[in-house]
Motif scaffolding. Structure first.
Motif, PDB file in Angstrom:
ATOM      1  N   ASP A 149       4.359   9.563  -4.775  1.00 35.75           N
ATOM      2  CA  ASP A 149       3.473   9.184  -5.876  1.00 35.75           C
ATOM      3  C   ASP A 149       2.175   8.548  -5.388  1.00 35.75           C
ATOM      4  N   ARG A 150       2.014   8.502  -4.083  1.00 36.56           N
ATOM      5  CA  ARG A 150       0.817   7.882  -3.521  1.00 36.56           C
ATOM      6  C   ARG A 150      -0.388   8.795  -3.731  1.00 36.56           C
ATOM      7  N   GLN A 151      -1.525   8.164  -3.932  1.00 38.82           N
ATOM      8  CA  GLN A 151      -2.784   8.869  -4.021  1.00 38.82           C
ATOM      9  C   GLN A 151      -3.149   9.457  -2.651  1.00 38.82           C
ATOM     10  N   ILE A 152      -3.619  10.683  -2.576  1.00 35.26           N
ATOM     11  CA  ILE A 152      -3.896  11.245  -1.252  1.00 35.26           C
ATOM     12  C   ILE A 152      -5.018  10.503  -0.522  1.00 35.26           C
ATOM     13  N   SER A 153      -5.918   9.872  -1.302  1.00 35.87           N
ATOM     14  CA  SER A 153      -7.006   9.144  -0.641  1.00 35.87           C
ATOM     15  C   SER A 153      -6.490   7.881   0.047  1.00 35.87           C
ATOM     16  N   ALA A 154      -5.284   7.429  -0.347  1.00 37.73           N
ATOM     17  CA  ALA A 154      -4.748   6.188   0.205  1.00 37.73           C
ATOM     18  C   ALA A 154      -3.849   6.425   1.412  1.00 37.73           C
ATOM     19  N   LEU A 155      -3.881   7.639   1.982  1.00 36.98           N
ATOM     20  CA  LEU A 155      -3.021   7.944   3.125  1.00 36.98           C
ATOM     21  C   LEU A 155      -3.818   7.872   4.430  1.00 36.98           C
ATOM     22  N   SER A 156      -3.098   7.654   5.529  1.00 35.89           N
ATOM     23  CA  SER A 156      -3.736   7.718   6.844  1.00 35.89           C
ATOM     24  C   SER A 156      -3.917   9.186   7.244  1.00 35.89           C
ATOM     25  N   GLY A 157      -4.679   9.409   8.299  1.00 40.94           N
ATOM     26  CA  GLY A 157      -4.917  10.780   8.769  1.00 40.94           C
ATOM     27  C   GLY A 157      -3.624  11.526   9.067  1.00 40.94           C
ATOM     28  N   GLY A 158      -2.715  10.866   9.758  1.00 37.50           N
ATOM     29  CA  GLY A 158      -1.454  11.511  10.119  1.00 37.50           C
ATOM     30  C   GLY A 158      -0.625  11.840   8.888  1.00 37.50           C
ATOM     31  N   GLN A 159      -0.647  10.931   7.908  1.00 33.25           N
ATOM     32  CA  GLN A 159       0.120  11.174   6.675  1.00 33.25           C
ATOM     33  C   GLN A 159      -0.478  12.326   5.889  1.00 33.25           C
ATOM     34  N   ARG A 160      -1.808  12.381   5.833  1.00 35.32           N
ATOM     35  CA  ARG A 160      -2.462  13.493   5.121  1.00 35.32           C
ATOM     36  C   ARG A 160      -2.084  14.827   5.758  1.00 35.32           C
TER      37      ARG A 160
END
Lengths: 274, 264
Positions: free
Chosen positions: B137-148
């Motif tokens: 449910d996390r916003q994609i803008s709130a992820l780190s590079g690796g998570q994205r």
């Protein structure tokens, strides 16, 4: 609520809801795809379509519709094929079609034409037929967006992967441009060719300041679009200012309030995605 | 053309506006293999995978992907997972992780239809595979590079592909996360038998995992097992790929003259 006694105000209210709603919905895709300038180009070009209709004695909304769709497809083709940067292409279309409109209307020396009405709209001067025509165009545009909601979303976020999955990305892109054209033409009589692009971009940009959820952005934009249109209309009734300006300035105030309270202060228009 | 090739190029040339991007490429990538595509910036690595995916049409030559011409892949598209270059996406887009992953199913769901609960469950399972379920449910803008990056891989995995193509998946990652990602992609290859095509500059690390390397510099400079490609007898071959061990930037452009060295 005394204004509701007048037929023209009843029509204006219905039109405000239709125009505000459809502009706001298509605006979400316009803003997220970085098509704001293309939207402005299509809307200004509609003026030439109006001129053709007036000159031929045909309902200007119909000729405007044909012309706007043609321009939308041309802008799509130019940005796809040509080595010209597409903002350059739009910049050329923009001015040339406005000039063509002015020229055509100038040819009709023997008749009075409400040029200002087409440029800036007059939502208080609509006929029943105008409202019906808007209703039909709004139903078509809204229906297509609702049916292809997820496809337009995939196109906007990642057209390349959408294409690998087998979605008809090219057709969807052209369809989106045609829907922008339809939205513009639907709004011509009420807010005019100059102001409509603001009504497309501003509510969606305001919504984007306040949410990071696509569905919520869509609903917020819809709410802002309808609320600004109705509020602007009432403002023009009570304060006696031009309705198109009232609507667009109300939407602009909503945008700045959203921007001021935005947790993120996102820019009003993202960079182009492709 | 052999049926067991996941991707087969025969004499393929691709041009952008008359400028050659790939010239006379012939290569066959067998099903079930793990290939690394390496080469300097602008050497045509992305062009190669985009041609295989049907995003670009060759100027001449034949391309077969999963045995078909890319334009006629039809339902076979659901067997391909594609992870494009990270930098070409806008992560300020108003989407949550689960929405992005579910997008991988849009082709399969078809026009006009809506996502159902079972589609969402599959998206959750794909997130499990990249250990990202708790971020659904996390916003994609709130992820780190690796998570994205892992979210984009989950989007590619959600259809259960047999061919996974990753274009520079480690570009936004630090060294540790990059190695983690390679480990993890390698597991997809070894445990699920997935064909993996990995485009990268990171040849030093990647040579530990891949079966084969193709070194591109507009034409195919060399291809084969990593040991053979990277320690080839031909000095030019060595230079063409070896130079990339030191990174990218200006250095690899000196090796353009080696472009024909790999032809047999």
């Amino acid at each position: 609520m005394d204004f509701l006694q007048h037929t023209f105000m009843q029509r204006a209210l219905i039109e405000a809801v239709l125009v505000g709603g459809i502009c706001a919905v298509i605006g979400v895709y316009v803003v997220l795809n970085g098509l704001s300038f293309i939207g402005a180009g299509i809307s200004h070009s509609t003026f030439a379509g109006v001129g053709i209709g007036l000159l031929l004695g045909v309902e200007p909304v119909l000729t405007a519709l044909l012309f706007a769709v043609l321009v939308a497809l041309s802008i799509g083709a130019v940005s796809e094929k040509s080595r010209l940067r597409h903002d350059t292409a739009v910049g050329i279309f923009f001015a040339a079609t406005m000039a063509l409109g002015v020229l055509l209307i100038g040819l009709m020396k023997d008749r009075y034409v409400d040029v200002l009405g087409y440029l800036f709209g007059n939502i208080l001067a609509l006929t029943a037929a105008d409202v019906w025509m808007s209703l039909v165009m709004a139903a078509i545009t809204g229906g297509i967006i609702l049916a292809l909601y997820k496809e337009f979303l995939a196109l906007s976020f990642d057209a390349e992967v959408a294409s690998v999955m087998g979605l008809p990305v090219r057709k969807l892109h052209y369809l989106l441009l045609v829907l922008i054209a339809l939205t513009v033409v639907l709004s011509v009589k009420s807010v005019g060719v100059v102001l409509v692009s603001a009504l497309i971009v501003t509510p969606a940009a305001a919504a984007w300041q306040l949410t990071v959820n696509f569905r919520r952005m869509m609903l917020l934009s819809l709410f802002f679009g309808i609320a600004s249109s109705v509020a602007g209309l009432l403002l023009s009734w009570y304060v006696d200012i031009p309705s198109g300006a009232g609507i667009v300035l109300t939407a602009t105030v909503v945008f700045f309030v959203a921007w001021a309270v935005s947790p993120r202060r996102r820019s009003p228009s993202p960079p182009a995605l492709r | 053309m052999s049926m067991s090739a996941a991707i087969e190029f025969r004499g393929v040339s691709v041009r952008y506006d008359h400028l050659p991007a790939l010239e006379n490429i012939s290569v066959s990538i067998p099903s079930g293999s793990f290939w690394g595509i390496i080469g300097p910036n602008g050497s045509g690595k992305s062009t190669f995978v985009k041609t295989a995916l049907g995003l670009l049409t060759p100027y001449e030559g034949d391309v077969r992907t999963l045995g078909r011409v890319p334009a006629d892949l039809g339902s076979l598209r659901a067997r391909i997972g594609y992870v494009p270059q990270y930098a070409q996406l806008d992560f300020s887009f108003p989407l949550q992780v689960i929405d992005v992953v579910a997008m991988g199913l849009y082709g399969e769901i078809g026009l006009f239809r809506r996502l159902t609960r079972s589609h969402r469950e599959r998206a959750y399972r794909a997130l499990d595979r990249v250990q990202m379920r708790e971020f659904a449910d996390r916003q994609i803008s709130a992820l780190s590079g690796g998570q994205r990056q892992r979210v984009l891989i989950a989007r590619a995995l959600v259809v259960d592909p047999s061919l996974l193509i990753l274009d520079e998946p480690t570009a936004a990652l630090d060294h540790g996360s990059a190695e983690g990602l390679y480990d993890w992609v390698n597991r997809l290859h070894e445990e699920d038998g997935m064909t993996i095509i990995l485009v990268t500059h990171d040849i030093g690390v990647v040579s530990q995992y891949v079966d084969s390397i193709a070194c591109l510099n507009r034409s195919l400079v060399a291809h084969g097992r990593p040991r053979d490609v990277l320690s080839g007898d031909s000095l030019e071959e060595m230079y063409g790929c070896g130079a990339m061990l030191f990174g990218h930037g200006d250095v690899p452009h000196m090796v353009v003259s080696a472009k024909d060295a790999g032809k047999k």
